[in-house]
Design a protein around this motif. Structure first.
Motif: not given
Length: 372
Positions: A258-274
């Motif tokens: 679950l933590r691996r899945r969560l980190s991938a979701l946050v990474a996706r969002f952060r790339k969009g924010l960047r």
């Protein structure tokens, strides 16, 4: 409505039909007189999970901080409050003030400022109060340095580790970026754990309305003897304990995935924010505040997002006047929901303030974004 306001980071919600039953919701007596069956086993599991010698359960972190500072606030104690500390820890410190302890503060995460404050303080036992991790900054407190400062004088570091519990754990290469196990901030230390006391709510990542105090066995024994809330307040109910047992079991069974899945979701969002120029803090903690352009009022962007079916968090940081916006992610979110939130942000923020317009949101899978 897409909801990005829940702090149930791992997605544990403990529906009633999923929990083992109980014969009595409460015993009608305080924990000092008798504890519900299974309480010692849960405390033992929590101690092992967090890397502590011993642990005690409480109804909330407020109950635990109240008792802890009632025990620690003795003549000759000097309390040093990290200015970034969460309000509930501050409320516990206020009790220490009433009891006559000397209390001062120092700049957030500033070890040199702490050392300077300690040099100016009268002789006595130093007690540093801090958060383990600060989502608004995307950074952890320098716990090892704090422990080094107080260790030679027999002091303690009191850590509100609510945010880190269930997210961060043992740093193992195969488990980036949060680590393995979800035991919290102590697993990031290689030494000097004996000076640290942790107080954590399980109501965020683990979704259970209960709190824990962890530390050296001797300190926990003293806490049990001196605790007033264990005498005068109700202990956690059987329902809360059942949810805690289930959360710990689910964490053992599937927490790391679950933590691996969560980190991938946050990474996706952060790339969009960047791409939008809205990225503000380093790291992939599931709370992500935005850096809005000067001409984009947070309240207006928040209302625009609501109109587009996206609920974010509108808040005012302590000591700051301007409102800000943040997004909170859980393992239950889907990639498509992340993309919808980014599209809504691109439309809600004034276009002349966005660094990149017309960004394609597909294919955000770069996990390196989790490292800032």
């Amino acid at each position: 409505m897409l909801d990005f306001t829940s702090s149930l980071y791992l997605g544990f919600d403990h529906a009633s039909q999923s929990l083992p039953g109980w014969t009595r919701l409460t015993l009608g007596k305080p924990a000092a007189l008798e504890e519900l069956e299974g309480t010692p086993e849960i405390e033992k599991d929590l101690a092992a999970l967090t890397g502590c010698e011993a642990a005690a359960l409480g109804t909330s972190t407020l109950h635990l901080f109240w008792d802890l500072f009632g025990m620690l606030a003795k003549p000759g104690s000097n309390i040093f409050l990290d200015q970034g500390s969460y309000p509930i820890a501050r409320w516990g410190v206020e009790r220490a003030v009433v009891a006559g302890a000397a209390v001062g503060s120092f700049s957030r995460s500033d070890v040199d400022a702490l050392r300077s404050a300690m040099r100016r303080s009268p002789p006595g036992r130093p007690i540093v109060v801090t958060d383990g991790f600060r989502p608004a900054l995307g950074s952890a407190a320098p716990l090892a340095d704090y422990a080094e400062c107080v260790g030679s004088r027999g002091g303690l570091v009191v850590v509100d580790d609510t945010q880190a519990l269930g997210i961060f754990g043992q740093s193992i290469e195969a488990f980036p970026p949060y680590g393995r196990g979800g035991g919290g901030s102590l697993w990031r230390l290689t030494r000097r754990r004996e000076e640290i006391v942790v107080v954590s709510s399980l109501a965020k990542a683990f979704g259970a309305p209960v709190a824990m105090l962890g530390g050296a066995a001797g300190l926990l024994a003293g806490f049990r003897r001196s605790s007033q809330t264990r005498v005068h307040c109700s202990p956690p109910s059987a329902a809360s304990l059942s949810a805690t047992r289930q959360a710990l079991e689910e964490n053992r069974r599937c927490g790391d995935s679950l933590r691996r899945r969560l980190s991938a979701l946050v990474a996706r969002f952060r790339k969009g924010l960047r791409a939008l120029g809205l990225l503000t803090v380093p790291g992939c903690f599931p709370v992500q505040p935005l850096r809005l352009p000067e001409d984009a009022r947070a309240e207006r962007v928040y209302e625009d997002l609501l109109g587009r079916g996206v609920r974010s968090v509108l808040y005012r940081p302590t000591g700051e006047g301007a409102a800000r916006i943040g997004f909170i992610f859980t393992a239950r979110h889907r990639r498509s929901e992340i993309d919808c939130a980014l599209e809504a942000l691109a439309a809600a923020v004034p276009r002349d303030a966005i660094r990149s317009v017309g960004v394609s949101w597909s294919g955000f899978t770069n996990r390196s974004e989790c490292y800032g």
